[in-house]
Design an enzyme around this catalytic site. Sequence first.
Site, PDB file in Angstrom:
ATOM      1  N   GLU A   1      23.665 -30.620  23.489  1.00 53.89           N
ATOM      2  CA  GLU A   1      22.268 -30.712  23.915  1.00 53.89           C
ATOM      3  C   GLU A   1      21.768 -32.151  23.799  1.00 53.89           C
ATOM      4  O   GLU A   1      22.438 -33.030  23.278  1.00 53.89           O
ATOM      5  CB  GLU A   1      21.382 -29.808  23.033  1.00 53.89           C
ATOM      6  CG  GLU A   1      21.056 -28.452  23.622  1.00 53.89           C
ATOM      7  CD  GLU A   1      19.978 -28.529  24.706  1.00 53.89           C
ATOM      8  OE1 GLU A   1      19.584 -29.653  25.104  1.00 53.89           O
ATOM      9  OE2 GLU A   1      19.538 -27.467  25.164  1.00 53.89           O
TER      10      GLU A   1
ATOM     11  N   ARG B   1      14.284 -22.770  13.773  1.00 55.09           N
ATOM     12  CA  ARG B   1      15.029 -24.030  13.786  1.00 55.09           C
ATOM     13  C   ARG B   1      14.434 -24.981  14.811  1.00 55.09           C
ATOM     14  O   ARG B   1      13.631 -24.601  15.665  1.00 55.09           O
ATOM     15  CB  ARG B   1      16.504 -23.795  14.111  1.00 55.09           C
ATOM     16  CG  ARG B   1      16.796 -23.360  15.544  1.00 55.09           C
ATOM     17  CD  ARG B   1      18.276 -23.518  15.849  1.00 55.09           C
ATOM     18  NE  ARG B   1      18.702 -22.990  17.146  1.00 55.09           N
ATOM     19  CZ  ARG B   1      18.631 -23.654  18.292  1.00 55.09           C
ATOM     20  NH1 ARG B   1      18.094 -24.864  18.329  1.00 55.09           N
ATOM     21  NH2 ARG B   1      19.078 -23.099  19.411  1.00 55.09           N
TER      22      ARG B   1
ATOM     23  N   ASN C   1      11.838 -26.368  24.992  1.00 49.71           N
ATOM     24  CA  ASN C   1      12.975 -27.075  25.557  1.00 49.71           C
ATOM     25  C   ASN C   1      12.560 -28.370  26.225  1.00 49.71           C
ATOM     26  O   ASN C   1      11.849 -29.170  25.627  1.00 49.71           O
ATOM     27  CB  ASN C   1      13.751 -26.138  26.496  1.00 49.71           C
ATOM     28  CG  ASN C   1      15.152 -25.863  26.001  1.00 49.71           C
ATOM     29  OD1 ASN C   1      15.847 -26.771  25.575  1.00 49.71           O
ATOM     30  ND2 ASN C   1      15.558 -24.611  26.028  1.00 49.71           N
TER      31      ASN C   1
ATOM     32  N   ASP D   1      16.370 -25.377  31.105  1.00 49.17           N
ATOM     33  CA  ASP D   1      16.681 -25.869  29.766  1.00 49.17           C
ATOM     34  C   ASP D   1      16.162 -27.299  29.655  1.00 49.17           C
ATOM     35  O   ASP D   1      15.000 -27.552  29.902  1.00 49.17           O
ATOM     36  CB  ASP D   1      18.193 -25.749  29.526  1.00 49.17           C
ATOM     37  CG  ASP D   1      18.568 -25.704  28.055  1.00 49.17           C
ATOM     38  OD1 ASP D   1      17.949 -26.422  27.252  1.00 49.17           O
ATOM     39  OD2 ASP D   1      19.501 -24.967  27.699  1.00 49.17           O
TER      40      ASP D   1
ATOM     41  N   ASP E   1      16.124 -15.838  16.701  1.00 50.98           N
ATOM     42  CA  ASP E   1      16.178 -14.641  17.544  1.00 50.98           C
ATOM     43  C   ASP E   1      15.401 -14.806  18.844  1.00 50.98           C
ATOM     44  O   ASP E   1      15.282 -13.859  19.627  1.00 50.98           O
ATOM     45  CB  ASP E   1      15.682 -13.408  16.787  1.00 50.98           C
ATOM     46  CG  ASP E   1      14.216 -13.523  16.329  1.00 50.98           C
ATOM     47  OD1 ASP E   1      13.530 -14.481  16.750  1.00 50.98           O
ATOM     48  OD2 ASP E   1      13.773 -12.650  15.561  1.00 50.98           O
TER      49      ASP E   1
ATOM     50  N   ASN F   1      14.639 -27.518  18.083  1.00 45.74           N
ATOM     51  CA  ASN F   1      15.321 -27.536  19.375  1.00 45.74           C
ATOM     52  C   ASN F   1      15.077 -28.903  20.028  1.00 45.74           C
ATOM     53  O   ASN F   1      15.048 -29.911  19.330  1.00 45.74           O
ATOM     54  CB  ASN F   1      14.853 -26.364  20.246  1.00 45.74           C
ATOM     55  CG  ASN F   1      15.922 -25.929  21.247  1.00 45.74           C
ATOM     56  OD1 ASN F   1      17.100 -25.844  20.898  1.00 45.74           O
ATOM     57  ND2 ASN F   1      15.519 -25.653  22.469  1.00 45.74           N
TER      58      ASN F   1
END
Length: 291
Positions: free
Chosen positions: A20, A100, A148, A198, A120, A102
């Site tokens: 990423e 978390r 994102n 994304d 999740d 990103n």
Amino acid sequence: MSGRPGEVELAFPAKARLGEGPTWDPASDRLIWVDILASRVHSFDPATGHSSVLATEQHVGAAKPRSGGGLVVNLRDGVGLYDADGAFRWLHREAVPGRRANDAAVDAAGHLWAGTMRYDEAPGGGTLRRIAPDGTVTPVLDDVAVSNGTGWSPDGTLMYYVDSPTGRVDVFDVDSGTGLLRDRRPLAVIEDGAGFPDGLTVDADGCVWVALWDGGAVRRYTPEGKLDRVVEVPAARATACVFGGPDLTDLYITTATTGLDARALAAQPLAGSVLVVSGAGIGLPGKTFAG
């Protein structure tokens, strides 16, 4: 290292679980990218092929260069700083069980826009925050599932943003005084079956390039939201893209292997690697974190 013009080629072989956040560091002419679930920050020099790896103690959603050297990192429990000598300290710590870091991006003022998500992927479990170099935190969005791609138009008056499960690339107006956002609206909607938006990058023409997770492609949209180019990627889970190279004309694309079974991995030998399209366009110079 660049491929043939217009063709997708291998830039850096890897089997990243969740490659990423590709970022071009103009100070070192290197590509920085992360493997989120392996807790690794990778650095790669396309000219020499030399690479290095920094192991972080937590899952790392993004890593961006700092103006004085070193990195700012979006970690599971907050935002931290690595000095040029490798020393680490927290800039802002906010541990939330089940959540978390990103993707993240740096604006023209040198602030980090850091996204979060729940493991999740529960709706509303993620956030987008603006982190100043002194650690001041400004909430931006609080009702996010998977924060994102984030990027700005060449003149800084628009910001583009992806919350992946929405299936959209959204655009905001940027307030000239505060740098904050208003008037959210869709720029582009990804049709069913084409994957999920994304990571993204914005080119010098103001067009938005967005990677499609489970879509095996990177798409380019004009500032009016018109689809005008599709780059097919030999890995279903394309995650993000950025322009790099000496003239910012090479499009680097990160990919992932997580969630793919043995059959899918056998059919996609380049999954998890960093790919490149030489001469894809002209990118914007990257911003460095001012702290």
